[in-house]
Scaffold this active site. Structure first.
Site, PDB file in Angstrom:
ATOM      1  N   ASP A  53       0.873  -1.167   0.000  1.00 29.77           N
ATOM      2  CA  ASP A  53       0.000   0.000   0.000  1.00 29.77           C
ATOM      3  C   ASP A  53       0.919   1.229   0.000  1.00 29.77           C
ATOM      4  O   ASP A  53       2.079   1.146   0.421  1.00 29.77           O
ATOM      5  CB  ASP A  53      -0.870  -0.019   1.272  1.00 29.77           C
ATOM      6  CG  ASP A  53      -1.629   1.277   1.461  1.00 29.77           C
ATOM      7  OD1 ASP A  53      -2.320   1.693   0.517  1.00 29.77           O
ATOM      8  OD2 ASP A  53      -1.510   1.884   2.550  1.00 29.77           O
TER       9      ASP A  53
HETATM   10 MG   LIG Z   1      -3.061   3.231   3.305  1.00 31.64          MG
END
Ligand SMILES: [Mg+2]
Length: 247
Positions: free
Chosen positions: A15
């Site tokens: 991420d």
């Molecule tokens: Mg994030």
């Protein structure tokens, strides 16, 4: 040097916002730039409130309750209305904000060093929800895109984390077909970890504030600094400086 009980990971899905890069830093910088342009004051309290409104919209997007377009406009419309700034041009503001978000960045925990040290030993991909132009700009300027083997951005895929459609699309593009050997590392329980669980891959929750989990599901691993990913991957550095891994 894989540990005995560690899966033999080959592929890492990272991420970006709140994990490799400091999203709050970008958000704060972009807001300050925009308010400076229109000549209005921006207080700490307003930044905090915008952040709450923004988070609320992203959670609703994850649950499929609002569209991406509604999020991009609605968060500013709500924010301006709370502070009596209805005269602000939402469209112009959001454009400048997105540009700022793509230009202002800071790493979390020396993230670039961590991903660079893993390059060539693991295949690494970015999996991020966000606006394509903004994310691409930030990844390029930060040097992260050239370290990665690929980048998946929700806007380009047409679906966002935690949707299984998003993950299935990404996983189809990967060389590794054994989902047990794929690990997602992210700071969001509701998009990264839930999405990873639904996709049948391994999950690592990056939880720098060491908050309680608070969900009925849990990640396979939890780390509070990015360098702990070496332990998850079964790599013993033996040194305080993680950049020395593999050297
Ligand atoms: Mg994030």
């Amino acid at each position: 040097m894989q540990g005995k009980n560690k899966p033999d990971f080959t592929t890492l899905l990272w991420d970006v916002d709140g994990t490799l890069l400091d999203f709050d830093y970008s958000m704060r910088g972009a807001l300050q730039k925009c308010f400076c342009t229109v000549g209005k004051p921006l207080t700490e309290e307003m930044i905090r409130r915008y952040s709450q409104i923004n988070d609320g919209y992203w959670k609703r997007l994850e649950r499929g309750e609002v569209s991406k377009e509604e999020l991009l406009v609605g968060r500013f419309r709500d924010f301006f209305s709370e502070y009596g700034l209805e005269e602000m041009d939402v469209e112009a503001f959001r454009k400048e904000y997105q540009t700022g978000l793509g230009q202002i960045y800071a790493y979390r925990d020396d993230a670039l060093t961590v991903v660079k040290s893993l390059r060539g030993h693991f295949r690494q991909y970015v999996v991020t929800n966000g606006v394509t132009a903004t994310q691409k700009s930030k990844l390029k300027l930060s040097g992260l895109s050239e370290v990665m083997d690929g980048v998946f951005i929700s806007e380009a895929v047409g679906h966002a984390k935690p949707s299984k459609v998003f993950f299935d699309y990404c996983l189809e593009q990967l060389e590794e077909k054994d989902r047990d050997r794929i690990l997602i590392i992210g700071d969001s329980m509701t998009s990264d970890i839930l999405g990873g669980i639904q996709a049948g891959i391994r999950t690592c929750w990056y939880n720098p504030q060491e908050r309680p989990c608070g969900y009925t599901y849990n990640a396979d691993y939890e780390i509070s600094v990015l360098q702990q990913v070496y332990e998850v991957l079964g790599i013993y550095t033996g040194k305080a400086d993680p950049s020395c891994v593999y050297v």
